[in-house]
Design a protein around this motif. Structure first.
Motif, short mmCIF file in Angstrom:
data_model
loop_
_atom_site.label_atom_id
_atom_site.label_comp_id
_atom_site.label_asym_id
_atom_site.label_seq_id
_atom_site.Cartn_x
_atom_site.Cartn_y
_atom_site.Cartn_z
N MET A 54 -9.81 5.47 -10.14
CA MET A 54 -9.17 5.05 -8.90
C MET A 54 -10.18 5.19 -7.78
SD MET A 54 -5.68 7.08 -9.59
CE MET A 54 -4.30 6.01 -9.82
N ASP A 55 -10.77 4.06 -7.41
CA ASP A 55 -11.86 4.11 -6.45
C ASP A 55 -11.39 4.60 -5.08
OD1 ASP A 55 -14.83 2.93 -6.49
OD2 ASP A 55 -13.98 2.92 -4.47
N PRO A 56 -12.14 5.54 -4.47
CA PRO A 56 -11.74 6.07 -3.16
C PRO A 56 -11.56 4.97 -2.12
CG PRO A 56 -13.72 7.20 -3.97
CD PRO A 56 -13.35 6.19 -5.00
N ILE A 61 -3.70 9.56 3.79
CA ILE A 61 -4.24 9.61 2.44
C ILE A 61 -5.76 9.65 2.46
CG2 ILE A 61 -4.22 7.11 2.03
CD1 ILE A 61 -2.90 7.82 -0.71
N ARG A 72 -7.91 11.23 -0.33
CA ARG A 72 -8.34 10.53 -1.55
C ARG A 72 -9.33 9.41 -1.24
NH1 ARG A 72 -4.11 9.93 -6.29
NH2 ARG A 72 -6.07 9.34 -7.26
N ALA A 73 -9.42 9.03 0.04
CA ALA A 73 -10.32 7.94 0.38
C ALA A 73 -11.75 8.44 0.64
CB ALA A 73 -9.80 7.19 1.61
N ASN A 124 1.23 4.24 -2.70
CA ASN A 124 0.65 5.54 -2.34
C ASN A 124 1.66 6.55 -1.79
OD1 ASN A 124 -2.19 5.24 -2.99
ND2 ASN A 124 -2.17 3.64 -1.44
N TYR A 125 2.76 6.05 -1.27
CA TYR A 125 3.77 7.01 -0.78
C TYR A 125 5.02 7.02 -1.66
CZ TYR A 125 6.91 9.67 2.08
OH TYR A 125 7.80 10.63 2.50
N ARG A 131 1.39 9.07 8.73
CA ARG A 131 2.74 8.54 8.50
C ARG A 131 3.39 9.16 7.27
NH1 ARG A 131 -0.94 4.95 6.91
NH2 ARG A 131 -0.63 3.71 5.02
N TYR A 132 2.59 9.60 6.27
CA TYR A 132 3.22 10.24 5.10
C TYR A 132 3.74 11.63 5.47
CZ TYR A 132 0.95 6.52 2.40
OH TYR A 132 0.53 5.30 1.92
N PHE A 174 0.83 -1.21 0.00
CA PHE A 174 0.00 0.00 0.00
C PHE A 174 0.86 1.26 0.00
CE2 PHE A 174 -2.53 3.35 1.92
CZ PHE A 174 -3.76 3.21 1.28
N ASP A 175 1.84 1.31 0.89
CA ASP A 175 2.67 2.51 0.98
C ASP A 175 3.66 2.62 -0.18
OD1 ASP A 175 1.36 3.34 3.18
OD2 ASP A 175 2.90 2.78 4.63
N PHE A 224 -8.24 3.58 -1.24
CA PHE A 224 -7.23 4.40 -0.56
C PHE A 224 -7.28 4.19 0.95
CE2 PHE A 224 -7.33 6.38 -4.70
CZ PHE A 224 -5.99 6.60 -4.93
N ASP A 225 -8.10 3.24 1.40
CA ASP A 225 -8.02 2.76 2.77
C ASP A 225 -7.23 1.45 2.70
OD1 ASP A 225 -9.44 4.67 4.21
OD2 ASP A 225 -11.37 3.79 3.68
N PRO A 226 -6.22 1.27 3.55
CA PRO A 226 -5.42 0.05 3.47
C PRO A 226 -6.27 -1.19 3.76
CG PRO A 226 -4.43 1.65 4.99
CD PRO A 226 -5.76 2.18 4.61
N MET A 277 4.12 7.77 -5.34
CA MET A 277 3.42 9.06 -5.50
C MET A 277 4.24 10.24 -5.01
SD MET A 277 0.65 8.41 -7.05
CE MET A 277 -0.43 9.81 -6.85
#
Lengths: 406, 322
Positions: free
Chosen positions: A282-284, B238, B241-242, A79-80, B186-187, A75-76, A287-289, A83
């Motif tokens: 990109m479904d919201p 994040i 975006r969620a 997303n991190y 954390r980001y 995930f990170d 963006f939850d892990p 990105m």
């Protein structure tokens, strides 16, 4: 042993020709690969798809350099790391995400173009079947790729879709565990879908694309009127300079020049989405892990799977699974279900014209219903649309049998 | 040409209908629509949502807040009273009853005046989590009622906060003060204890003992939070975006409206506070926005030129074909 000229300049034209037959290749693959002249921009969708696949491949290679297929880090890393820390990582990711969605839009346009103009008949059956094979492969590629960011929707879509393999009342739970490599989606699951997404499926897709091109060669590309004409004769006319009279054009540069123009228009649209409107791809929820203890309120697939999801959903478990499995393969049978001898655009084919639009609209309705929560009126509409889908397929051989020969 | 445009029109129309159905329409049906109250804290939603037996108490509470709000606060007197607040709200404060008291350095800027009044009057009622307590004085900040309770005193303290604790605030400070004690990011390299300190690992063992010690401290803090709130509040790296922006706005304004029964307290952000917090959430959740905006036009111009050239080439190739 062929003759090799001792004096040919290394890597010069003659030298290469003696070793690779580049003149013959160029002639066979482009300059004398004949395409009908009577076509519209929908005939460029094949090359648009090839270009989109190329873009997915290139962006995928860049993403692969930083993606980490571990349930703790996936995930990170997306997303991190990609990105934020990787230069232009966001650009590659958004290109990859938007491309994955658009490739299906173009596949559907390409498919319905084929259905509308009857391009699956009279010698073109294998073009259709290899194309459907590509559709299935792209679906598997899309699904496996969707697992990789390891967000909530990755996890739960993985859970729901692998559960289907238990076969309802068959209770083949062992098969589900075998596919997952675990009781629930976890590290083994992520690793194998990663392998499928970046190695096995792309390899098979590339092979299937070559096969799809191969199936085109002998029956030739269809044209706007489904007209059957002598390609050899038309090619001779063209080669003799009577270009206006000839019904064909060479793939390169004439057909390609139009393809590239259409691609240009498409890329304006593509990059507009990449920069200003990528959210749709990109479904919201993703963006939850991933969290195995928290089921999202709504679980739904990406838009391109919604119609087949809705064929599954309104029925009881076993009937739903049979309906779903049937819907996945039924398009393969189109060349044999269509019993009419006519190769012509749908608007000249009597009842088939209505069948075409009914099928298109029904799939659109199924797509809408597939995303909505299955409650109240939406369940009823979904059920009716799912039944209509099968009624249309049952009706197809009958109405095409009745069709008058043009 | 006309025929091609007609076909394009049909393809575009179907594509747009498809988009409308699976995006705007589907989302409008999937999520409950919540109207915000424009960051006005007057208890309107609290009273509406309250169970019958609590309705009257809530009405009375927010009516009192309104009355205190009308009083003129004395900044000087407020400063003296504030000394009582500073006993807990200070740099390096310890966890009290599950949560660490926040810094109030920018409280006057990022929180709404009426919310601050309500908070001092009754923290559990103000934050709309009174359902968690049999007796609202057991709220971690419940003891405030024995320290500051007279309406004029409350008005004074709030006047002081609004006048003296309202300096320029950065998005990160606003986030840390309003959200950061419960939600890690954390980001943004933030834990519930603030910025993650820079530490060094022992080159011979590869182990970073200071980092381990810090991790332990964070884990202890998180344990206390999870015990108090029922679960560890999610990391907000994040979240931008969620969740939709509208969801975040209405949720932050009144968490109960979107998630009835949640342990999350209302934070009482003012317009400025909300703006800054959202700015920070966007910074960590969608950091590529400035780069996208900078690069986008060039890429599009490139493809427009590409398309024009491709069209001219196509015209030259097809000229003598008809």
């Amino acid at each position: 042993m062929a003759h090799f000229d001792e004096n040919a300049k290394p890597f010069g034209h003659k030298w290469l020709n003696e070793r690779l037959a580049i003149d013959t290749l160029q002639r066979v693959l482009s300059a004398e690969y004949w395409i009908p002249k009577n076509i519209n921009f929908l005939w460029a969708m094949g090359m648009v798809l090839a270009a989109t696949f190329g873009i997915l491949l290139i962006s995928g290679i860049f993403l692969l350099m930083y993606y980490n297929p571990s349930t703790n880090l996936a995930f990170d890393s997306v997303n991190y790391t990609i990105m934020t820390e990787v230069g232009y990582g966001w650009l590659w990711r958004h290109i990859h995400g938007v491309g994955a969605s658009l490739v299906f839009l173009i596949i559907y346009i390409h498919m319905f173009t084929g259905i509308y103009y009857g391009s699956y008949k009279r010698g073109r059956e294998l073009i259709w079947i290899s194309g459907m094979l590509l559709f299935v492969l792209f679906s598997a590629e899309a699904f496996s790729g969707y697992m990789l960011p390891w967000g909530q929707m990755s996890y739960w879509a993985g859970m729901v879709i692998t559960n289907l393999f238990s076969g309802g009342s068959l209770h083949a739970d062992g098969l589900v565990e075998w596919i997952r490599g675990d009781y629930v989606p976890a590290q083994a699951f992520l690793s194998r879908f990663f392998m499928l997404h970046v190695l096995l499926l792309p390899l098979v897709i590339i092979g299937a694309i070559v096969f799809h091109f191969g199936t085109l060669r002998l029956p030739h590309v269809n044209n706007q009127d489904g007209e059957d004409f002598d390609f050899e004769e038309a090619a001779e006319l063209y080669k003799n300079g009577e270009k206006a009279k000839s019904k064909v054009i060479p793939f390169s540069p004439v057909f390609l020049s139009k393809d590239i123009f259409v691609m240009g228009v498409y890329f304006i649209f593509f990059f507009y989405l990449v920069f200003y409107h990528f959210e749709f791809a990109m479904d919201p929820v993703n963006f939850d892990p991933a969290n195995g203890l928290k089921t999202p309120t709504h679980i739904y697939p990406e838009w391109y799977f919604l119609w087949s999801y809705e064929v599954l959903r309104p029925f009881s478990t076993n009937i739903g699974l049979i309906a779903f499995a049937t819907a996945q393969v039924i398009f393969f049978t189109l060349p044999f279900m269509d019993r009419s001898p006519n190769v012509a655009p749908a608007h000249r084919r009597g009842l088939f014209k209505f069948w075409f639009w009914a099928m298109l609209i029904d799939m659109l309705v199924l797509t809408f219903m597939g995303k909505l929560p299955p409650q109240g009126i939406w369940s009823t509409v979904g059920l009716i649309a799912a039944i209509t889908f099968f009624v249309l397929w049952i009706a197809l051989p009958i109405i095409t049998k009745l069709e008058k020969k043009l | 040409m006309n025929k091609e445009l007609k076909i394009l029109g049909i393809v575009a129309a179907f594509t747009l209908i498809l988009y409308w159905g699976v995006e705007p329409f589907a989302h409008s049906q999937m999520h409950k629509h919540v109207e915000g109250n424009n960051l006005v804290y007057d208890g309107k939603a609290d009273i509406e949502e309250a169970s019958k037996d609590k309705k009257e108490a809530k009405k009375a509470f927010w009516a009192d807040v309104k009355k205190i709000s009308a009083l003129k606060g004395d900044v000087k007197a407020g400063e003296a009273t504030y000394a009582m607040c500073a006993g807990c709200h200070m740099e390096g404060a310890a966890n009290m009853g599950g949560v660490t008291p926040p810094s109030l350095d920018h409280a006057g800027a990022i929180y709404d005046k009426n919310f601050l009044i309500a908070l001092i009057k009754n923290p559990a009622m103000a934050t709309n989590v009174d359902h968690k307590y049999k007796d609202t004085s057991t709220h971690p900040m419940g003891s405030i009622s024995s320290m500051v309770s007279a309406p004029q005193d409350i008005a004074n303290v709030v006047a002081y906060l609004k006048a003296k604790k309202a300096g320029e605030v950065t998005p990160k400070e606003a986030y840390k003060e309003a959200c950061g004690r419960c939600h890690a990011n954390r980001y943004g390299k933030l834990t519930q204890l603030g910025e993650i300190p820079k530490t060094k690992s022992n080159i011979k063992t590869g182990k970073d003992i200071d980092a381990m010690k810090y991790e332990q401290k964070v884990a202890t803090e998180q344990g206390a939070l999870a015990d108090y709130l029922g679960k560890l509040p999610p990391d907000l790296s994040i979240i931008f975006r969620a969740r939709s922006e509208h969801f975040l706005h209405t949720f932050i304004e009144n968490p109960q409206s979107q998630l009835a029964g949640t342990a999350m307290p209302r934070t009482g952000l003012s317009k400025e506070g909300m703006e800054k917090v959202m700015e920070y959430l966007e910074e960590t959740g969608d950091p590529s926005k400035p780069a996208r905006d900078a690069l986008g036009p060039y890429v599009l111009i490139f493809f427009v030129l590409f398309t024009i050239l491709a069209y001219l080439w196509k015209q030259s190739q097809w000229r003598d074909l008809h």
